[in-house]
Design an enzyme around this catalytic site. Sequence first.
Site, PDB file in Angstrom:
ATOM      1  N   LYS A 194       4.927  -8.209   1.675  1.00 23.83           N
ATOM      2  CA  LYS A 194       3.757  -9.038   1.962  1.00 23.83           C
ATOM      3  C   LYS A 194       3.975 -10.473   1.447  1.00 23.83           C
ATOM      4  CE  LYS A 194       0.470  -5.162   1.843  1.00 23.83           C
ATOM      5  NZ  LYS A 194      -0.718  -4.619   1.122  1.00 23.83           N
ATOM      6  N   TYR A 246      -4.469  -4.273  10.672  1.00 25.75           N
ATOM      7  CA  TYR A 246      -5.345  -3.626   9.687  1.00 25.75           C
ATOM      8  C   TYR A 246      -6.707  -3.250  10.274  1.00 25.75           C
ATOM      9  CZ  TYR A 246      -2.339  -4.196   5.567  1.00 25.75           C
ATOM     10  OH  TYR A 246      -1.340  -4.081   4.629  1.00 25.75           O
ATOM     11  N   PHE A 268     -13.316  -5.703   1.919  1.00 24.74           N
ATOM     12  CA  PHE A 268     -12.167  -6.549   1.610  1.00 24.74           C
ATOM     13  C   PHE A 268     -11.398  -7.021   2.852  1.00 24.74           C
ATOM     14  CE2 PHE A 268     -10.705  -2.091   1.104  1.00 24.74           C
ATOM     15  CZ  PHE A 268      -9.633  -2.052   2.007  1.00 24.74           C
ATOM     16  N   ARG A 281       6.394   5.591   0.237  1.00 17.68           N
ATOM     17  CA  ARG A 281       5.135   5.513  -0.523  1.00 17.68           C
ATOM     18  C   ARG A 281       5.404   5.746  -2.012  1.00 17.68           C
ATOM     19  NH1 ARG A 281       0.474   3.600   2.222  1.00 17.68           N
ATOM     20  NH2 ARG A 281      -0.536   4.381   0.354  1.00 17.68           N
ATOM     21  N   THR A 339      -1.810   2.059  -4.422  1.00 17.11           N
ATOM     22  CA  THR A 339      -2.395   0.792  -3.935  1.00 17.11           C
ATOM     23  C   THR A 339      -2.779  -0.126  -5.088  1.00 17.11           C
ATOM     24  OG1 THR A 339      -3.330   2.099  -2.113  1.00 17.11           O
ATOM     25  CG2 THR A 339      -4.182  -0.141  -2.421  1.00 17.11           C
ATOM     26  N   ARG A 352       4.931  -1.577  -7.029  1.00 18.30           N
ATOM     27  CA  ARG A 352       3.609  -2.136  -7.333  1.00 18.30           C
ATOM     28  C   ARG A 352       3.349  -2.187  -8.832  1.00 18.30           C
ATOM     29  NH1 ARG A 352       0.493   0.706  -2.205  1.00 18.30           N
ATOM     30  NH2 ARG A 352       0.504  -1.103  -0.819  1.00 18.30           N
ATOM     31  N   ASN A 406      -0.472  -6.732  -3.558  1.00 19.06           N
ATOM     32  CA  ASN A 406       0.315  -5.614  -4.090  1.00 19.06           C
ATOM     33  C   ASN A 406       1.707  -5.484  -3.443  1.00 19.06           C
ATOM     34  OD1 ASN A 406      -0.506  -4.631  -1.641  1.00 19.06           O
ATOM     35  ND2 ASN A 406      -1.718  -2.943  -2.455  1.00 19.06           N
ATOM     36  N   HIS A 452       3.648  -3.071   1.954  1.00 16.11           N
ATOM     37  CA  HIS A 452       2.917  -2.120   2.797  1.00 16.11           C
ATOM     38  C   HIS A 452       3.866  -1.007   3.200  1.00 16.11           C
ATOM     39  CE1 HIS A 452       0.555  -0.390   6.083  1.00 16.11           C
ATOM     40  NE2 HIS A 452       1.719  -0.323   6.731  1.00 16.11           N
ATOM     41  N   GLU A 493       2.776   1.758  13.923  1.00 14.61           N
ATOM     42  CA  GLU A 493       3.044   0.494  13.218  1.00 14.61           C
ATOM     43  C   GLU A 493       4.442  -0.055  13.557  1.00 14.61           C
ATOM     44  OE1 GLU A 493       0.116   1.288   9.385  1.00 14.61           O
ATOM     45  OE2 GLU A 493       2.276   1.215   9.051  1.00 14.61           O
TER      46      GLU A 493
HETATM   47  P1  IDP Z   1      -2.118   1.021   1.048  1.00 13.65           P
HETATM   48  O1  IDP Z   1      -1.524  -0.348   1.313  1.00 13.65           O
HETATM   49  O2  IDP Z   1      -1.674   1.582  -0.289  1.00 13.65           O
HETATM   50  O3  IDP Z   1      -1.903   1.996   2.180  1.00 13.65           O
HETATM   51  P2  IDP Z   1      -4.893   0.783   1.964  1.00 13.65           P
HETATM   52  O4  IDP Z   1      -6.046   1.530   1.381  1.00 13.65           O
HETATM   53  O5  IDP Z   1      -4.407   1.187   3.316  1.00 13.65           O
HETATM   54  O6  IDP Z   1      -3.701   0.828   0.883  1.00 13.65           O
HETATM   55  O7  IDP Z   1      -5.317  -0.754   1.988  1.00 13.65           O
HETATM   56  C1  IDP Z   1      -4.562  -1.700   2.709  1.00 13.65           C
HETATM   57  C2  IDP Z   1      -4.412  -2.933   1.855  1.00 13.65           C
HETATM   58  O8  IDP Z   1      -5.697  -3.529   1.677  1.00 13.65           O
HETATM   59  C3  IDP Z   1      -3.909  -2.689   0.422  1.00 13.65           C
HETATM   60  O9  IDP Z   1      -2.518  -2.546   0.323  1.00 13.65           O
HETATM   61  C4  IDP Z   1      -4.405  -3.935  -0.279  1.00 13.65           C
HETATM   62  O10 IDP Z   1      -3.605  -5.086   0.030  1.00 13.65           O
HETATM   63  C5  IDP Z   1      -5.788  -4.113   0.377  1.00 13.65           C
HETATM   64  N1  IDP Z   1      -6.840  -3.409  -0.369  1.00 13.65           N
HETATM   65  C6  IDP Z   1      -7.060  -2.072  -0.434  1.00 13.65           C
HETATM   66  N2  IDP Z   1      -8.131  -1.776  -1.203  1.00 13.65           N
HETATM   67  C7  IDP Z   1      -8.595  -2.975  -1.645  1.00 13.65           C
HETATM   68  C8  IDP Z   1      -9.695  -3.333  -2.496  1.00 13.65           C
HETATM   69  O11 IDP Z   1     -10.443  -2.496  -3.002  1.00 13.65           O
HETATM   70  N3  IDP Z   1      -9.859  -4.685  -2.743  1.00 13.65           N
HETATM   71  C9  IDP Z   1      -9.036  -5.639  -2.185  1.00 13.65           C
HETATM   72  N4  IDP Z   1      -8.013  -5.328  -1.371  1.00 13.65           N
HETATM   73  C10 IDP Z   1      -7.781  -4.014  -1.113  1.00 13.65           C
HETATM   74 MG    MG Z   2      -2.652   1.970   4.102  1.00 19.00          MG
END
Ligand code: IDP
Ligand code: MG
Length: 143
Positions: free
Chosen positions: A11, A51, A59, A87, A93, A104, A114, A117, A128
């Site tokens: 990212k 997304y 968010f 993963r 996350t 992470r 973070n 992805h 994807e």
């Molecule tokens: P992942 O990337 O671990 O699969 P997801 O729940 O799919 O997590 O969320 C996608 C992305 O959205 C996360 O990697 C992060 O950048 C952002 N994100 C997820 N939850 C939050 C939150 O609670 N606050 C702000 N950003 C978030």
């Molecule tokens: Mg995800």
Amino acid sequence: MAVERTLSIVKPDGVQKDLIGEVCRRFEQGGLHIVGIKMLHLTQEQAKGFYVVHKERPFYPDLVNYMTSGPVIVQVLEGEDAIQKNREIMGATNPAEADPGTIRADFAASIEENVVHGSDGSDTATQEISFFFDKDEICARTR
Ligand code: IDP
Ligand code: MG
């Protein structure tokens, strides 16, 4: 286990911090082979589309702005159990909950910024990968 392909993104924060090599090294050391890779600067439309599953989340607007704030590396990783393996190498996350030694845990600034992805299942991996790569942009390993 089976050989799978999954989509990875370094990212904008990961690219800014010059972590491209470190992230790829961890994948390679973990047995994941890069079979497609390119740098892109996502448009708002691309980030919103990628997304879209999160479009009702509070968010989402910030996530789209973050993902379009600088260039990213998109790559296709191939290997045994690649989706789950990626993963595991990424970590949770929220970096505060990520296992020590994961990308992470080591490098993420926040639950949003973070660094990486990774696809979360076989259907999302297929979808994807095709979001970013044409078939001729993925190179089967012949040696
Ligand atoms: P992942 O990337 O671990 O699969 P997801 O729940 O799919 O997590 O969320 C996608 C992305 O959205 C996360 O990697 C992060 O950048 C952002 N994100 C997820 N939850 C939050 C939150 O609670 N606050 C702000 N950003 C978030
Ligand atoms: Mg995800």
